[in-house]
Design a protein around this motif. Structure first.
Motif, PDB file in Angstrom:
ATOM      1  N   LYS A   1       0.827  -1.201   0.000  1.00  0.00           N
ATOM      2  CA  LYS A   1       0.000   0.000   0.000  1.00  0.00           C
ATOM      3  C   LYS A   1       0.866   1.259   0.000  1.00  0.00           C
ATOM      4  CE  LYS A   1      -4.053  -2.004   2.317  1.00  0.00           C
ATOM      5  NZ  LYS A   1      -4.933  -1.933   3.518  1.00  0.00           N
ATOM      6  N   GLN A   2       1.985   1.229   0.738  1.00  0.00           N
ATOM      7  CA  GLN A   2       2.881   2.380   0.763  1.00  0.00           C
ATOM      8  C   GLN A   2       3.488   2.617  -0.618  1.00  0.00           C
ATOM      9  OE1 GLN A   2       3.446   4.631   3.043  1.00  0.00           O
ATOM     10  NE2 GLN A   2       5.003   5.719   1.842  1.00  0.00           N
TER      11      GLN A   2
ATOM     12  N   ARG B   1      -0.728   0.525 -14.250  1.00  0.00           N
ATOM     13  CA  ARG B   1      -0.281   1.796 -14.844  1.00  0.00           C
ATOM     14  C   ARG B   1      -0.617   1.868 -16.330  1.00  0.00           C
ATOM     15  NH1 ARG B   1       3.848   5.655 -13.899  1.00  0.00           N
ATOM     16  NH2 ARG B   1       3.649   7.204 -15.554  1.00  0.00           N
TER      17      ARG B   1
ATOM     18  N   PHE C   1       0.948   4.235  -2.832  1.00  0.00           N
ATOM     19  CA  PHE C   1       0.797   5.645  -2.496  1.00  0.00           C
ATOM     20  C   PHE C   1       1.908   6.476  -3.141  1.00  0.00           C
ATOM     21  CE2 PHE C   1       1.984   9.199   0.298  1.00  0.00           C
ATOM     22  CZ  PHE C   1       0.806   9.934   0.275  1.00  0.00           C
ATOM     23  N   GLU C   2       3.152   5.991  -3.081  1.00  0.00           N
ATOM     24  CA  GLU C   2       4.270   6.731  -3.639  1.00  0.00           C
ATOM     25  C   GLU C   2       4.210   6.775  -5.164  1.00  0.00           C
ATOM     26  OE1 GLU C   2       8.132   5.955  -2.144  1.00  0.00           O
ATOM     27  OE2 GLU C   2       7.454   5.580  -0.088  1.00  0.00           O
ATOM     28  N   LEU C   3       3.605   5.765  -5.767  1.00  0.00           N
ATOM     29  CA  LEU C   3       3.489   5.726  -7.222  1.00  0.00           C
ATOM     30  C   LEU C   3       2.243   6.449  -7.723  1.00  0.00           C
ATOM     31  CD1 LEU C   3       4.528   2.010  -7.869  1.00  0.00           C
ATOM     32  CD2 LEU C   3       5.861   4.040  -8.435  1.00  0.00           C
ATOM     33  N   GLY C   4       1.363   6.830  -6.808  1.00  0.00           N
ATOM     34  CA  GLY C   4       0.150   7.518  -7.213  1.00  0.00           C
ATOM     35  C   GLY C   4      -0.869   6.609  -7.868  1.00  0.00           C
ATOM     36  N   LEU C   5      -0.864   5.320  -7.501  1.00  0.00           N
ATOM     37  CA  LEU C   5      -1.804   4.352  -8.059  1.00  0.00           C
ATOM     38  C   LEU C   5      -2.821   3.947  -7.003  1.00  0.00           C
ATOM     39  CD1 LEU C   5       0.683   2.030  -9.996  1.00  0.00           C
ATOM     40  CD2 LEU C   5      -0.677   3.923 -10.901  1.00  0.00           C
ATOM     41  N   ASN C   6      -4.026   3.648  -7.444  1.00  0.00           N
ATOM     42  CA  ASN C   6      -5.114   3.305  -6.532  1.00  0.00           C
ATOM     43  C   ASN C   6      -5.557   1.864  -6.724  1.00  0.00           C
ATOM     44  OD1 ASN C   6      -5.355   5.923  -5.348  1.00  0.00           O
ATOM     45  ND2 ASN C   6      -6.446   6.611  -7.196  1.00  0.00           N
TER      46      ASN C   6
END
Length: 308
Positions: A120-121, A158, A124-129
């Motif tokens: 999950k972290q 992505r 978050f850093e990759l901007g993916l949901n």
């Protein structure tokens, strides 16, 4: 795909930027025939004779001696539609590097695996949901995932395919590989235009796997020449011809050509050459190339410095 079924004993190949990025293949053939070999029994030293002019033979196998050729890489091989549209290929390669580094950072225990919290972290850093259900499905059978699993999940998320495409996942991977839609069907054969740059290289001494010439190396006499868009010079090891050769580009009515600029003659077999832009004893790095020429029978390496 076979680019030339009549080439003969192919020995070395390199991709180079003669008329543009990745525009040509340079290929050498490695030939030996006792009928045209020098008399190795005569200790006469090296003779600075020029090599014969290129032989424009339709069948390279019939040319006298070894040769050096340039094959123009078909545009279908050089660039895809997706690269031409936005040059996204480099961005995707950089994204893969980012994924690799991110996984390494999340894997603090160096087990080669990460759990749901680290996953999950990373998202978050990759901007993916990912929804909670999607995350739960990822870790349904195991509490951890490996890097190949992590990379596959991130890439699919992505670069998801369009809904209008019948096979979105396959299309997304085609785009990731830089193929776009150019090969929706099996590509047919494309022509490879061959130009003989030099031929007639002959063996001077017998040895292990005798033949000539050897390896081919595109290079720039000065580092600035590449930045200014000049075509490269060509450095060629002669192998059993006891020499190395430097070819320079020139332009005539037939377009870009190469001719023999210099012959570096030595009494011995010239194998794998190196070109460097570095400081050596007595010579600081001033941007001019230094050519390192090994001579097998003499147990030494010569250094030749380019200059204005």
């Amino acid at each position: 795909e076979v680019i030339d079924a009549n080439l003969g004993p192919a020995y070395s190949v390199v991709v180079t930027d003669i008329t543009g990025p990745n525009s040509h293949l340079l290929v050498t053939t490695h030939k030996f025939d006792g009928d045209y070999a020098y008399d190795a029994a005569q200790e006469t030293g090296w003779s600075y004779t020029t090599i014969p002019p290129p032989q424009a033979s339709a069948d390279p196998r019939q040319e006298d001696g070894g040769s050096m050729y340039a094959y123009e890489i078909p545009k279908e091989w050089r660039a895809s539609k997706s690269r031409q549209r936005g040059n996204n290929y480099r961005e995707r390669i950089e994204f893969v590097d980012r994924i690799r580094e991110l996984f390494r950072r999340m894997d603090q225990r160096r087990t080669g695996q990460i759990g749901p919290m680290e996953f999950k972290q990373a998202l978050f850093e990759l901007g993916l949901n990912f929804t909670d259900v999607e995350v739960a499905m990822v870790f349904l059978e195991s509490s951890t995932i490996t890097y190949p699993q992590f990379k596959k999940l991130i890439m699919e998320k992505r670069y998801a395919g369009n809904r209008d495409e019948p096979d979105g996942q396959a299309a997304s991977f085609r785009r990731f590989l830089g193929l776009g839609g150019i090969f929706e069907t099996e590509p047919g054969p494309v022509p490879w235009v061959r130009t003989t740059l030099a031929s007639g290289f002959k063996v001077k001494r017998l040895g292990i796997n005798p033949g000539a010439p050897g390896f081919v190396y595109p290079f720039y006499p000065h580092q600035s020449m590449k930045d200014r868009g000049y075509p490269p010079h060509i450095l060629l090891s002669g192998d059993c011809s006891d020499a190395a050769y430097v070819f320079r580009p020139f332009i005539n009515e037939d377009g870009l050509q190469y001719d023999l600029m210099a012959t570096i003659g030595v009494d011995g077999t010239v194998g794998s050459i190196a070109v460097g832009y570095t400081s050596t004893p007595g010579y600081r790095n001033d941007g001019w190339a230094k050519i390192f020429v090994p001579v097998y029978e003499k147990d030494r390496v010569y250094v030749i410095k380019c200059g204005p």
